[in-house]
Scaffold this motif. Sequence first.
Motif, PDB file in Angstrom:
ATOM      1  N   VAL A   8       0.836  -1.203   0.000  1.00  0.00           N
ATOM      2  CA  VAL A   8       0.000   0.000   0.000  1.00  0.00           C
ATOM      3  C   VAL A   8       0.873   1.255   0.000  1.00  0.00           C
ATOM      4  O   VAL A   8       0.560   2.249  -0.671  1.00  0.00           O
ATOM      5  CB  VAL A   8      -0.974  -0.018   1.208  1.00  0.00           C
ATOM      6  N   LEU A   9       1.988   1.201   0.723  1.00  0.00           N
ATOM      7  CA  LEU A   9       2.916   2.344   0.716  1.00  0.00           C
ATOM      8  C   LEU A   9       3.371   2.652  -0.706  1.00  0.00           C
ATOM      9  O   LEU A   9       3.415   3.806  -1.134  1.00  0.00           O
ATOM     10  CB  LEU A   9       4.143   2.049   1.585  1.00  0.00           C
ATOM     11  N   CYS A  10       3.739   1.596  -1.459  1.00  0.00           N
ATOM     12  CA  CYS A  10       4.178   1.786  -2.844  1.00  0.00           C
ATOM     13  C   CYS A  10       3.073   2.440  -3.663  1.00  0.00           C
ATOM     14  O   CYS A  10       3.320   3.373  -4.438  1.00  0.00           O
ATOM     15  CB  CYS A  10       4.565   0.439  -3.476  1.00  0.00           C
ATOM     16  N   VAL A  11       1.842   1.942  -3.491  1.00  0.00           N
ATOM     17  CA  VAL A  11       0.712   2.496  -4.241  1.00  0.00           C
ATOM     18  C   VAL A  11       0.556   3.981  -3.929  1.00  0.00           C
ATOM     19  O   VAL A  11       0.410   4.818  -4.826  1.00  0.00           O
ATOM     20  CB  VAL A  11      -0.597   1.731  -3.885  1.00  0.00           C
ATOM     21  N   VAL A  12       0.629   4.313  -2.644  1.00  0.00           N
ATOM     22  CA  VAL A  12       0.424   5.703  -2.240  1.00  0.00           C
ATOM     23  C   VAL A  12       1.532   6.595  -2.791  1.00  0.00           C
ATOM     24  O   VAL A  12       1.296   7.765  -3.146  1.00  0.00           O
ATOM     25  CB  VAL A  12       0.346   5.785  -0.693  1.00  0.00           C
ATOM     26  N   ALA A  13       2.745   6.054  -2.885  1.00  0.00           N
ATOM     27  CA  ALA A  13       3.882   6.864  -3.324  1.00  0.00           C
ATOM     28  C   ALA A  13       3.918   7.068  -4.839  1.00  0.00           C
ATOM     29  O   ALA A  13       4.756   7.806  -5.350  1.00  0.00           O
ATOM     30  CB  ALA A  13       5.179   6.212  -2.852  1.00  0.00           C
ATOM     31  N   THR A  14       3.007   6.388  -5.568  1.00  0.00           N
ATOM     32  CA  THR A  14       3.031   6.494  -7.029  1.00  0.00           C
ATOM     33  C   THR A  14       2.395   7.814  -7.484  1.00  0.00           C
ATOM     34  O   THR A  14       1.309   8.175  -7.013  1.00  0.00           O
ATOM     35  CB  THR A  14       2.248   5.320  -7.645  1.00  0.00           C
ATOM     36  N   PRO A  15       3.066   8.564  -8.379  1.00  0.00           N
ATOM     37  CA  PRO A  15       2.456   9.795  -8.904  1.00  0.00           C
ATOM     38  C   PRO A  15       1.155   9.462  -9.632  1.00  0.00           C
ATOM     39  O   PRO A  15       1.083   8.434 -10.324  1.00  0.00           O
ATOM     40  CB  PRO A  15       3.501  10.325  -9.879  1.00  0.00           C
ATOM     41  N   PRO A  16       0.117  10.287  -9.485  1.00  0.00           N
ATOM     42  CA  PRO A  16      -1.200   9.967 -10.040  1.00  0.00           C
ATOM     43  C   PRO A  16      -1.194   9.776 -11.558  1.00  0.00           C
ATOM     44  O   PRO A  16      -2.040   9.064 -12.090  1.00  0.00           O
ATOM     45  CB  PRO A  16      -2.070  11.158  -9.631  1.00  0.00           C
ATOM     46  N   GLY A  17      -0.251  10.362 -12.252  1.00  0.00           N
ATOM     47  CA  GLY A  17      -0.264  10.270 -13.706  1.00  0.00           C
ATOM     48  C   GLY A  17       0.218   8.938 -14.271  1.00  0.00           C
ATOM     49  O   GLY A  17       0.085   8.698 -15.474  1.00  0.00           O
ATOM     50  N   GLN A  18       0.782   8.082 -13.432  1.00  0.00           N
ATOM     51  CA  GLN A  18       1.379   6.839 -13.937  1.00  0.00           C
ATOM     52  C   GLN A  18       0.312   5.753 -14.107  1.00  0.00           C
ATOM     53  O   GLN A  18       0.255   4.784 -13.351  1.00  0.00           O
ATOM     54  CB  GLN A  18       2.467   6.357 -12.959  1.00  0.00           C
ATOM     55  N   PHE A  19      -0.505   5.899 -15.138  1.00  0.00           N
ATOM     56  CA  PHE A  19      -1.629   4.971 -15.321  1.00  0.00           C
ATOM     57  C   PHE A  19      -1.167   3.534 -15.487  1.00  0.00           C
ATOM     58  O   PHE A  19      -1.747   2.601 -14.944  1.00  0.00           O
ATOM     59  CB  PHE A  19      -2.476   5.402 -16.512  1.00  0.00           C
ATOM     60  N   ALA A  20      -0.073   3.332 -16.224  1.00  0.00           N
ATOM     61  CA  ALA A  20       0.411   1.978 -16.480  1.00  0.00           C
ATOM     62  C   ALA A  20       0.850   1.307 -15.191  1.00  0.00           C
ATOM     63  O   ALA A  20       0.606   0.111 -14.984  1.00  0.00           O
ATOM     64  CB  ALA A  20       1.563   2.019 -17.480  1.00  0.00           C
TER      65      ALA A  20
END
Lengths: 254, 264
Positions: free
Chosen positions: A33-45
Amino acid sequence: MGAGHSHPLFLDRPSPVHRLPPEVKLVAAFLGVLCVVATPPGQFAVFGGYLVLLASVWAVARIPPGWILRRSLIEAPFVVLAVLLPLVGEGERTEVLGMSLSVPGLLAGWNILVKGTLGVLTSLTLAATTPLRELLVGMQRLHAPAMVTTITTLMLRYVDVIAGEARRMRVARIARGHDPRFLWQAGATARGIGALFLRSYERGERVHLAMLSRGWTGAMPVLTAGRATAAQWSAGLAFPAVALGLLLSGWSIG
Amino acid sequence: MTAGTHPSPDTTDTARVGPTAPVAALEVTGLAFAYPNGHQALFGVDLRVVPGERVALLGPNGAGKTTLVLHLNGILTAGAGSVLVGGLAVAKPNLSEIRRRVGVVFQDPDDQLFMPTVAEDVAFGPANFGVPPDALAARVDAALAAVGMSEHRDRSPLRLSGGQRRRVSLATVLACDPEILVLDEPSANLDPVARRELAEVLLGLGRTMLMVTHDLPYALQVCPRSVVIDDGVVVADGPTGELLADAELLRRHRLELPFGFRLS
Protein backbone atom coordinates in the motif's frame (compact mmCIF):
# COMPACT_ATOMS: atom_id res chain seq x y z
CA MET A 1 -7.70 -21.97 13.76
CA GLY A 2 -11.20 -23.08 14.50
CA ALA A 3 -14.38 -21.90 12.92
CA GLY A 4 -15.17 -19.81 15.98
CA HIS A 5 -14.01 -16.51 14.63
CA SER A 6 -14.10 -16.79 10.88
CA HIS A 7 -15.36 -13.46 9.63
CA PRO A 8 -17.38 -12.82 6.47
CA LEU A 9 -14.34 -11.42 4.66
CA PHE A 10 -12.35 -14.61 5.17
CA LEU A 11 -12.30 -17.23 2.41
CA ASP A 12 -10.93 -20.53 3.67
CA ARG A 13 -8.80 -22.07 0.90
CA PRO A 14 -5.78 -24.33 1.08
CA SER A 15 -3.29 -22.03 -0.62
CA PRO A 16 0.32 -20.91 -0.10
CA VAL A 17 -0.93 -17.39 0.60
CA HIS A 18 -3.25 -18.63 3.34
CA ARG A 19 -0.40 -20.62 4.88
CA LEU A 20 1.97 -17.65 5.13
CA PRO A 21 2.47 -16.42 8.72
CA PRO A 22 0.16 -13.47 9.47
CA GLU A 23 2.95 -11.06 10.37
CA VAL A 24 4.52 -11.61 6.92
CA LYS A 25 1.23 -10.86 5.20
CA LEU A 26 0.64 -7.78 7.34
CA VAL A 27 4.05 -6.34 6.48
CA ALA A 28 3.68 -7.25 2.79
CA ALA A 29 0.26 -5.61 2.55
CA PHE A 30 1.46 -2.51 4.38
CA LEU A 31 4.53 -2.09 2.16
CA GLY A 32 2.44 -2.76 -0.95
CA VAL A 33 0.00 0.00 0.00
CA LEU A 34 2.92 2.34 0.72
CA CYS A 35 4.18 1.79 -2.84
CA VAL A 36 0.71 2.50 -4.24
CA VAL A 37 0.42 5.70 -2.24
CA ALA A 38 3.88 6.86 -3.32
CA THR A 39 3.03 6.49 -7.03
CA PRO A 40 2.46 9.79 -8.90
CA PRO A 41 -1.20 9.97 -10.04
CA GLY A 42 -0.26 10.27 -13.71
CA GLN A 43 1.38 6.84 -13.94
CA PHE A 44 -1.63 4.97 -15.32
CA ALA A 45 0.41 1.98 -16.48
CA VAL A 46 1.95 1.52 -13.04
CA PHE A 47 -1.51 1.42 -11.43
CA GLY A 48 -2.47 -1.18 -14.04
CA GLY A 49 0.61 -3.11 -12.98
CA TYR A 50 -0.49 -3.07 -9.31
CA LEU A 51 -3.87 -4.44 -10.34
CA VAL A 52 -2.22 -7.25 -12.32
CA LEU A 53 -0.01 -7.97 -9.30
CA LEU A 54 -3.04 -8.21 -6.99
CA ALA A 55 -4.85 -10.39 -9.54
CA SER A 56 -1.91 -12.78 -9.56
CA VAL A 57 -2.04 -12.98 -5.75
CA TRP A 58 -5.77 -13.82 -6.02
CA ALA A 59 -4.91 -16.54 -8.53
CA VAL A 60 -2.31 -18.08 -6.19
CA ALA A 61 -4.68 -17.77 -3.20
CA ARG A 62 -7.54 -19.23 -5.28
CA ILE A 63 -9.85 -16.30 -4.59
CA PRO A 64 -12.30 -15.60 -7.43
CA PRO A 65 -11.86 -11.95 -8.54
CA GLY A 66 -15.64 -11.51 -8.45
CA TRP A 67 -15.67 -12.47 -4.77
CA ILE A 68 -13.19 -9.69 -3.98
CA LEU A 69 -14.88 -7.15 -6.25
CA ARG A 70 -18.30 -7.69 -4.69
CA ARG A 71 -16.84 -7.01 -1.26
CA SER A 72 -14.97 -3.97 -2.53
CA LEU A 73 -18.36 -2.25 -2.91
CA ILE A 74 -17.73 -1.06 0.65
CA GLU A 75 -15.66 1.59 -1.06
CA ALA A 76 -18.64 3.04 -2.94
CA PRO A 77 -19.29 5.98 -0.57
CA PHE A 78 -15.68 7.02 -0.93
CA VAL A 79 -15.94 6.85 -4.69
CA VAL A 80 -18.78 9.33 -4.51
CA LEU A 81 -16.58 11.47 -2.32
CA ALA A 82 -13.70 11.21 -4.80
CA VAL A 83 -16.00 12.35 -7.61
CA LEU A 84 -17.51 15.16 -5.58
CA LEU A 85 -14.34 16.45 -3.94
CA PRO A 86 -12.77 18.01 -7.06
CA LEU A 87 -16.12 19.56 -8.07
CA VAL A 88 -16.80 21.03 -4.65
CA GLY A 89 -13.19 21.85 -3.95
CA GLU A 90 -12.62 23.56 -7.26
CA GLY A 91 -15.83 25.54 -6.88
CA GLU A 92 -14.46 27.37 -3.94
CA ARG A 93 -11.16 28.36 -5.46
CA THR A 94 -11.54 28.69 -9.28
CA GLU A 95 -14.32 29.33 -11.77
CA VAL A 96 -15.81 26.05 -12.93
CA LEU A 97 -18.18 26.43 -15.87
CA GLY A 98 -20.38 23.54 -16.91
CA MET A 99 -18.47 20.31 -17.42
CA SER A 100 -15.11 21.82 -18.19
CA LEU A 101 -13.06 20.56 -15.27
CA SER A 102 -9.45 21.40 -14.79
CA VAL A 103 -6.90 18.68 -15.44
CA PRO A 104 -5.38 18.87 -11.92
CA GLY A 105 -8.88 18.50 -10.44
CA LEU A 106 -9.56 15.37 -12.42
CA LEU A 107 -6.16 14.00 -11.54
CA ALA A 108 -6.79 14.63 -7.85
CA GLY A 109 -10.09 12.74 -8.05
CA TRP A 110 -8.43 9.91 -9.97
CA ASN A 111 -5.63 9.88 -7.40
CA ILE A 112 -8.05 9.30 -4.51
CA LEU A 113 -10.08 6.83 -6.50
CA VAL A 114 -7.28 4.61 -7.77
CA LYS A 115 -5.22 4.61 -4.58
CA GLY A 116 -8.30 4.04 -2.43
CA THR A 117 -9.42 1.18 -4.66
CA LEU A 118 -6.01 -0.50 -4.68
CA GLY A 119 -5.79 -0.05 -0.89
CA VAL A 120 -9.21 -1.62 -0.38
CA LEU A 121 -8.35 -4.49 -2.74
CA THR A 122 -5.09 -5.12 -0.86
CA SER A 123 -6.86 -5.08 2.52
CA LEU A 124 -9.56 -7.40 1.21
CA THR A 125 -6.88 -9.77 -0.07
CA LEU A 126 -5.24 -9.78 3.36
CA ALA A 127 -8.61 -10.32 5.07
CA ALA A 128 -9.61 -13.08 2.66
CA THR A 129 -6.45 -15.06 3.36
CA THR A 130 -6.03 -14.44 7.12
CA PRO A 131 -8.51 -15.23 9.91
CA LEU A 132 -9.05 -12.38 12.38
CA ARG A 133 -7.43 -14.30 15.20
CA GLU A 134 -4.25 -14.76 13.16
CA LEU A 135 -4.15 -11.08 12.32
CA LEU A 136 -3.99 -10.40 16.06
CA VAL A 137 -1.20 -12.93 16.49
CA GLY A 138 0.61 -11.21 13.63
CA MET A 139 0.17 -7.80 15.23
CA GLN A 140 1.51 -9.16 18.48
CA ARG A 141 4.55 -10.71 16.79
CA LEU A 142 5.21 -7.39 15.07
CA HIS A 143 5.27 -5.79 18.53
CA ALA A 144 2.17 -3.70 18.05
CA PRO A 145 1.39 -1.84 21.32
CA ALA A 146 0.24 -4.42 23.86
CA MET A 147 -2.77 -2.33 24.82
CA VAL A 148 -4.03 -2.37 21.23
CA THR A 149 -3.75 -6.14 20.84
CA THR A 150 -5.25 -6.73 24.29
CA ILE A 151 -8.23 -4.52 23.61
CA THR A 152 -8.79 -6.04 20.19
CA THR A 153 -8.51 -9.55 21.59
CA LEU A 154 -11.11 -8.78 24.26
CA MET A 155 -13.36 -7.10 21.71
CA LEU A 156 -13.17 -10.12 19.46
CA ARG A 157 -14.28 -12.32 22.35
CA TYR A 158 -16.93 -10.15 23.97
CA VAL A 159 -18.68 -8.53 21.04
CA ASP A 160 -20.69 -11.75 20.64
CA VAL A 161 -21.36 -12.03 24.38
CA ILE A 162 -22.68 -8.47 24.51
CA ALA A 163 -24.70 -8.94 21.34
CA GLY A 164 -26.21 -12.05 22.93
CA GLU A 165 -27.11 -10.07 26.04
CA ALA A 166 -28.68 -7.34 23.93
CA ARG A 167 -30.71 -9.96 22.07
CA ARG A 168 -31.98 -11.57 25.28
CA MET A 169 -32.93 -8.17 26.72
CA ARG A 170 -34.77 -7.32 23.52
CA VAL A 171 -36.68 -10.61 23.58
CA ALA A 172 -37.57 -10.00 27.23
CA ARG A 173 -38.88 -6.52 26.35
CA ILE A 174 -40.91 -7.82 23.43
CA ALA A 175 -42.30 -10.60 25.64
CA ARG A 176 -43.75 -7.89 27.85
CA GLY A 177 -45.53 -6.21 24.98
CA HIS A 178 -42.87 -3.76 23.96
CA ASP A 179 -43.02 -2.76 20.31
CA PRO A 180 -40.28 -0.33 19.43
CA ARG A 181 -42.05 0.62 16.19
CA PHE A 182 -43.98 3.19 18.17
CA LEU A 183 -42.02 6.31 18.86
CA TRP A 184 -43.16 6.66 22.47
CA GLN A 185 -41.70 3.24 23.21
CA ALA A 186 -38.25 4.21 22.04
CA GLY A 187 -37.45 5.24 25.60
CA ALA A 188 -37.45 1.62 26.69
CA THR A 189 -34.94 0.78 23.98
CA ALA A 190 -32.74 3.64 25.12
CA ARG A 191 -32.92 2.48 28.72
CA GLY A 192 -32.11 -1.02 27.51
CA ILE A 193 -28.96 0.29 25.89
CA GLY A 194 -28.08 2.07 29.12
CA ALA A 195 -28.59 -1.14 31.09
CA LEU A 196 -26.50 -3.01 28.56
CA PHE A 197 -23.71 -0.51 29.00
CA LEU A 198 -23.78 -0.97 32.77
CA ARG A 199 -23.84 -4.74 32.44
CA SER A 200 -20.89 -4.66 30.07
CA TYR A 201 -19.04 -2.38 32.45
CA GLU A 202 -19.67 -4.74 35.35
CA ARG A 203 -18.64 -7.68 33.23
CA GLY A 204 -15.45 -5.83 32.36
CA GLU A 205 -14.67 -5.55 36.06
CA ARG A 206 -15.33 -9.25 36.64
CA VAL A 207 -13.20 -10.21 33.63
CA HIS A 208 -10.44 -8.03 35.01
CA LEU A 209 -10.64 -9.77 38.40
CA ALA A 210 -10.53 -13.16 36.72
CA MET A 211 -7.50 -12.09 34.68
CA LEU A 212 -5.71 -10.79 37.79
CA SER A 213 -6.40 -14.11 39.49
CA ARG A 214 -4.48 -15.85 36.78
CA GLY A 215 -1.46 -13.63 37.18
CA TRP A 216 -2.17 -10.95 34.60
CA THR A 217 0.29 -8.10 34.93
CA GLY A 218 -0.94 -5.74 32.22
CA ALA A 219 0.58 -7.29 29.13
CA MET A 220 -0.62 -10.22 27.09
CA PRO A 221 1.80 -13.12 27.48
CA VAL A 222 3.35 -14.58 24.34
CA LEU A 223 1.43 -17.79 23.77
CA THR A 224 2.93 -19.04 20.54
CA ALA A 225 6.51 -20.03 20.02
CA GLY A 226 6.31 -20.08 16.20
CA ARG A 227 8.29 -17.57 14.15
CA ALA A 228 8.20 -16.90 10.43
CA THR A 229 11.14 -18.45 8.60
CA ALA A 230 13.37 -16.57 6.17
CA ALA A 231 11.81 -18.49 3.29
CA GLN A 232 8.32 -17.39 4.38
CA TRP A 233 9.46 -13.81 4.69
CA SER A 234 11.00 -13.80 1.24
CA ALA A 235 7.91 -15.42 -0.28
CA GLY A 236 5.64 -12.87 1.36
CA LEU A 237 7.84 -9.89 0.59
CA ALA A 238 7.90 -10.79 -3.10
CA PHE A 239 4.58 -8.91 -3.27
CA PRO A 240 5.85 -5.50 -2.10
CA ALA A 241 9.13 -6.11 -3.99
CA VAL A 242 7.24 -6.28 -7.27
CA ALA A 243 5.18 -3.27 -6.21
CA LEU A 244 8.38 -1.38 -5.45
CA GLY A 245 9.74 -2.35 -8.87
CA LEU A 246 6.59 -0.95 -10.46
CA LEU A 247 6.88 2.23 -8.42
CA LEU A 248 10.52 2.77 -9.37
CA SER A 249 9.82 2.08 -13.05
CA GLY A 250 7.04 4.66 -12.87
CA TRP A 251 9.37 7.23 -11.38
CA SER A 252 12.15 6.54 -13.87
CA ILE A 253 9.75 6.89 -16.80
CA GLY A 254 7.98 9.94 -15.35
CA MET B 1 -19.34 -28.41 65.89
CA THR B 2 -15.62 -28.31 65.17
CA ALA B 3 -13.39 -30.28 62.90
CA GLY B 4 -11.52 -31.97 65.72
CA THR B 5 -14.50 -33.68 67.26
CA HIS B 6 -15.41 -35.75 64.22
CA PRO B 7 -12.65 -38.20 63.33
CA SER B 8 -14.03 -40.02 60.31
CA PRO B 9 -12.44 -43.43 59.80
CA ASP B 10 -13.44 -43.80 56.16
CA THR B 11 -11.88 -40.68 54.64
CA THR B 12 -8.39 -39.29 54.26
CA ASP B 13 -9.14 -36.12 56.14
CA THR B 14 -8.41 -37.63 59.53
CA ALA B 15 -4.95 -36.09 59.11
CA ARG B 16 -6.28 -32.56 59.05
CA VAL B 17 -6.02 -31.82 62.78
CA GLY B 18 -3.56 -32.23 65.57
CA PRO B 19 -0.18 -30.75 66.34
CA THR B 20 1.62 -32.94 63.78
CA ALA B 21 -0.57 -31.78 60.89
CA PRO B 22 1.32 -30.86 57.69
CA VAL B 23 1.66 -27.28 56.46
CA ALA B 24 -1.89 -26.21 55.77
CA ALA B 25 -2.84 -25.67 52.14
CA LEU B 26 -4.84 -22.75 53.43
CA GLU B 27 -4.74 -21.09 56.82
CA VAL B 28 -7.07 -18.17 57.46
CA THR B 29 -6.74 -16.59 60.90
CA GLY B 30 -8.95 -13.88 62.35
CA LEU B 31 -9.71 -12.42 58.94
CA ALA B 32 -11.77 -9.25 59.07
CA PHE B 33 -12.62 -6.93 56.22
CA ALA B 34 -14.77 -3.88 55.60
CA TYR B 35 -15.49 -2.49 52.16
CA PRO B 36 -14.51 1.14 51.53
CA ASN B 37 -18.18 2.14 51.84
CA GLY B 38 -18.07 0.98 55.46
CA HIS B 39 -19.94 -2.29 55.00
CA GLN B 40 -18.15 -4.87 57.11
CA ALA B 41 -18.30 -8.23 55.36
CA LEU B 42 -15.99 -10.39 57.50
CA PHE B 43 -15.69 -10.38 61.30
CA GLY B 44 -12.76 -12.66 62.11
CA VAL B 45 -12.89 -15.79 59.97
CA ASP B 46 -10.77 -18.80 60.94
CA LEU B 47 -10.37 -21.61 58.46
CA ARG B 48 -7.73 -24.29 57.99
CA VAL B 49 -7.64 -26.61 54.99
CA VAL B 50 -4.96 -29.30 54.76
CA PRO B 51 -3.59 -30.69 51.47
CA GLY B 52 -5.93 -33.14 49.80
CA GLU B 53 -9.06 -31.92 51.59
CA ARG B 54 -12.23 -30.95 49.76
CA VAL B 55 -14.18 -28.38 51.72
CA ALA B 56 -17.53 -26.82 50.89
CA LEU B 57 -18.09 -23.23 51.96
CA LEU B 58 -21.80 -22.82 52.61
CA GLY B 59 -23.80 -19.81 53.59
CA PRO B 60 -26.70 -17.58 52.55
CA ASN B 61 -26.36 -14.69 50.12
CA GLY B 62 -24.44 -11.83 51.65
CA ALA B 63 -22.74 -14.05 54.23
CA GLY B 64 -19.29 -13.01 53.03
CA LYS B 65 -18.39 -16.07 50.96
CA THR B 66 -17.25 -14.17 47.87
CA THR B 67 -15.43 -11.60 49.99
CA LEU B 68 -13.53 -14.43 51.64
CA VAL B 69 -12.66 -15.96 48.26
CA LEU B 70 -11.27 -12.66 47.00
CA HIS B 71 -8.96 -12.55 50.01
CA LEU B 72 -7.50 -15.95 49.28
CA ASN B 73 -5.59 -14.72 46.22
CA GLY B 74 -4.99 -11.18 47.32
CA ILE B 75 -7.59 -9.38 45.18
CA LEU B 76 -8.82 -7.88 48.45
CA THR B 77 -6.41 -7.14 51.27
CA ALA B 78 -7.28 -8.15 54.82
CA GLY B 79 -8.26 -5.38 57.21
CA ALA B 80 -7.16 -7.59 60.10
CA GLY B 81 -5.96 -11.16 60.42
CA SER B 82 -3.94 -13.19 57.96
CA VAL B 83 -4.20 -15.64 55.09
CA LEU B 84 -1.44 -18.19 54.47
CA VAL B 85 -1.38 -20.38 51.37
CA GLY B 86 0.96 -23.32 51.75
CA GLY B 87 2.71 -21.36 54.47
CA LEU B 88 3.15 -18.25 52.31
CA ALA B 89 1.44 -15.08 53.47
CA VAL B 90 -0.96 -13.34 51.09
CA ALA B 91 0.84 -10.01 50.81
CA LYS B 92 1.90 -7.70 48.05
CA PRO B 93 5.45 -9.06 47.45
CA ASN B 94 4.09 -12.64 47.09
CA LEU B 95 1.05 -11.88 44.97
CA SER B 96 2.21 -13.59 41.79
CA GLU B 97 3.16 -16.81 43.60
CA ILE B 98 -0.04 -16.66 45.69
CA ARG B 99 -2.16 -16.37 42.56
CA ARG B 100 -0.40 -19.34 41.04
CA ARG B 101 -1.02 -21.36 44.19
CA VAL B 102 -4.69 -20.39 44.50
CA GLY B 103 -6.68 -21.24 41.40
CA VAL B 104 -10.01 -19.41 41.45
CA VAL B 105 -12.73 -20.65 39.11
CA PHE B 106 -15.28 -17.85 38.88
CA GLN B 107 -19.01 -18.34 38.75
CA ASP B 108 -19.64 -17.11 35.20
CA PRO B 109 -17.39 -18.84 32.65
CA ASP B 110 -17.93 -15.87 30.33
CA ASP B 111 -16.00 -13.78 32.83
CA GLN B 112 -13.20 -16.28 33.04
CA LEU B 113 -12.86 -17.25 29.38
CA PHE B 114 -11.85 -14.15 27.48
CA MET B 115 -9.46 -15.38 24.81
CA PRO B 116 -10.64 -16.18 21.28
CA THR B 117 -9.88 -19.90 21.57
CA VAL B 118 -10.00 -22.47 24.35
CA ALA B 119 -6.31 -23.36 24.06
CA GLU B 120 -5.19 -19.75 24.27
CA ASP B 121 -7.31 -19.19 27.33
CA VAL B 122 -5.85 -22.22 29.05
CA ALA B 123 -2.35 -21.00 28.14
CA PHE B 124 -2.97 -17.51 29.53
CA GLY B 125 -2.42 -18.36 33.22
CA PRO B 126 0.74 -20.46 32.91
CA ALA B 127 2.21 -17.95 30.44
CA ASN B 128 1.68 -15.20 33.02
CA PHE B 129 3.36 -17.35 35.65
CA GLY B 130 6.45 -17.73 33.52
CA VAL B 131 6.00 -21.07 31.75
CA PRO B 132 8.09 -20.72 28.56
CA PRO B 133 6.17 -20.77 25.24
CA ASP B 134 7.60 -24.13 24.15
CA ALA B 135 6.37 -25.80 27.34
CA LEU B 136 2.94 -24.20 27.20
CA ALA B 137 1.43 -26.68 24.76
CA ALA B 138 2.10 -29.61 27.09
CA ARG B 139 0.48 -27.72 30.00
CA VAL B 140 -2.55 -26.87 27.90
CA ASP B 141 -2.93 -30.42 26.65
CA ALA B 142 -2.67 -31.90 30.13
CA ALA B 143 -5.19 -29.44 31.61
CA LEU B 144 -7.69 -29.95 28.79
CA ALA B 145 -7.29 -33.72 29.01
CA ALA B 146 -7.96 -33.59 32.78
CA VAL B 147 -11.38 -32.05 32.14
CA GLY B 148 -12.11 -34.05 28.99
CA MET B 149 -12.07 -31.08 26.60
CA SER B 150 -9.03 -31.90 24.45
CA GLU B 151 -10.97 -32.08 21.20
CA HIS B 152 -12.31 -28.54 21.64
CA ARG B 153 -8.96 -26.82 22.05
CA ASP B 154 -9.21 -24.65 18.94
CA ARG B 155 -12.84 -23.63 19.32
CA SER B 156 -14.16 -20.35 20.57
CA PRO B 157 -15.53 -20.51 24.14
CA LEU B 158 -18.66 -18.95 22.69
CA ARG B 159 -19.44 -22.14 20.75
CA LEU B 160 -19.35 -24.35 23.83
CA SER B 161 -22.23 -25.48 26.03
CA GLY B 162 -22.52 -24.25 29.61
CA GLY B 163 -21.05 -27.45 31.01
CA GLN B 164 -18.17 -27.40 28.54
CA ARG B 165 -17.41 -23.77 29.38
CA ARG B 166 -17.35 -24.63 33.06
CA ARG B 167 -14.91 -27.44 32.44
CA VAL B 168 -12.69 -25.20 30.30
CA SER B 169 -12.75 -22.59 33.09
CA LEU B 170 -11.53 -25.31 35.40
CA ALA B 171 -8.80 -26.23 32.91
CA THR B 172 -7.59 -22.61 32.70
CA VAL B 173 -6.89 -22.81 36.43
CA LEU B 174 -5.56 -26.39 36.46
CA ALA B 175 -2.97 -25.36 33.87
CA CYS B 176 -1.41 -23.09 36.52
CA ASP B 177 -0.90 -26.18 38.72
CA PRO B 178 -2.48 -24.58 41.81
CA GLU B 179 -2.10 -25.94 45.31
CA ILE B 180 -5.69 -25.20 46.14
CA LEU B 181 -8.66 -24.91 43.81
CA VAL B 182 -11.31 -22.38 44.77
CA LEU B 183 -14.60 -22.88 42.97
CA ASP B 184 -17.34 -20.25 43.11
CA GLU B 185 -20.75 -21.89 42.61
CA PRO B 186 -19.44 -24.53 40.20
CA SER B 187 -22.84 -26.14 39.66
CA ALA B 188 -24.75 -22.91 38.91
CA ASN B 189 -26.63 -22.90 35.59
CA LEU B 190 -25.64 -26.45 34.71
CA ASP B 191 -28.08 -29.07 33.52
CA PRO B 192 -28.12 -32.31 35.57
CA VAL B 193 -25.82 -34.19 33.20
CA ALA B 194 -23.25 -31.38 33.04
CA ARG B 195 -23.50 -31.08 36.81
CA ARG B 196 -22.73 -34.77 37.29
CA GLU B 197 -19.92 -34.71 34.71
CA LEU B 198 -18.31 -31.75 36.48
CA ALA B 199 -18.55 -33.58 39.82
CA GLU B 200 -16.83 -36.60 38.27
CA VAL B 201 -14.05 -34.37 36.94
CA LEU B 202 -13.65 -32.63 40.31
CA LEU B 203 -13.56 -35.93 42.23
CA GLY B 204 -11.02 -37.34 39.78
CA LEU B 205 -8.56 -34.47 40.15
CA GLY B 206 -7.37 -35.42 43.61
CA ARG B 207 -6.68 -31.79 44.48
CA THR B 208 -7.26 -29.63 47.51
CA MET B 209 -10.50 -27.76 46.99
CA LEU B 210 -12.60 -25.06 48.54
CA MET B 211 -16.02 -24.98 46.94
CA VAL B 212 -18.39 -22.06 47.52
CA THR B 213 -21.92 -23.21 46.87
CA HIS B 214 -25.64 -22.98 47.62
CA ASP B 215 -26.10 -26.42 46.13
CA LEU B 216 -26.15 -28.53 49.28
CA PRO B 217 -26.49 -31.94 47.59
CA TYR B 218 -23.50 -31.00 45.43
CA ALA B 219 -21.50 -30.14 48.54
CA LEU B 220 -22.43 -33.53 49.97
CA GLN B 221 -21.38 -35.31 46.79
CA VAL B 222 -18.04 -33.56 46.30
CA CYS B 223 -16.86 -32.38 49.72
CA PRO B 224 -16.44 -34.57 52.82
CA ARG B 225 -16.17 -31.45 55.00
CA SER B 226 -18.26 -28.29 55.08
CA VAL B 227 -17.88 -24.91 56.66
CA VAL B 228 -20.92 -22.68 57.16
CA ILE B 229 -20.30 -18.97 57.14
CA ASP B 230 -22.90 -16.36 58.07
CA ASP B 231 -22.68 -12.67 58.89
CA GLY B 232 -18.94 -12.75 58.31
CA VAL B 233 -18.01 -15.52 60.75
CA VAL B 234 -17.68 -19.30 60.61
CA VAL B 235 -20.70 -20.70 62.40
CA ALA B 236 -20.22 -24.42 61.77
CA ASP B 237 -17.48 -26.72 60.57
CA GLY B 238 -17.75 -30.47 60.25
CA PRO B 239 -18.50 -33.47 58.07
CA THR B 240 -20.93 -32.38 55.32
CA GLY B 241 -23.38 -35.19 56.03
CA GLU B 242 -23.73 -34.21 59.68
CA LEU B 243 -24.13 -30.50 58.97
CA LEU B 244 -26.79 -31.09 56.37
CA ALA B 245 -28.68 -33.41 58.73
CA ASP B 246 -28.89 -30.61 61.30
CA ALA B 247 -32.19 -29.04 60.28
CA GLU B 248 -32.02 -26.40 63.00
CA LEU B 249 -28.54 -25.24 61.88
CA LEU B 250 -29.66 -25.02 58.26
CA ARG B 251 -32.79 -23.08 59.16
CA ARG B 252 -30.86 -20.63 61.30
CA HIS B 253 -28.57 -19.74 58.42
CA ARG B 254 -31.05 -19.65 55.57
CA LEU B 255 -29.80 -22.88 54.06
CA GLU B 256 -32.26 -25.41 52.73
CA LEU B 257 -32.08 -28.81 51.13
CA PRO B 258 -34.08 -29.15 47.91
CA PHE B 259 -37.67 -30.39 48.13
CA GLY B 260 -37.91 -34.05 49.01
CA PHE B 261 -34.36 -34.25 50.28
CA ARG B 262 -33.71 -35.57 53.77
CA LEU B 263 -30.52 -36.57 55.52
CA SER B 264 -30.44 -38.26 58.86
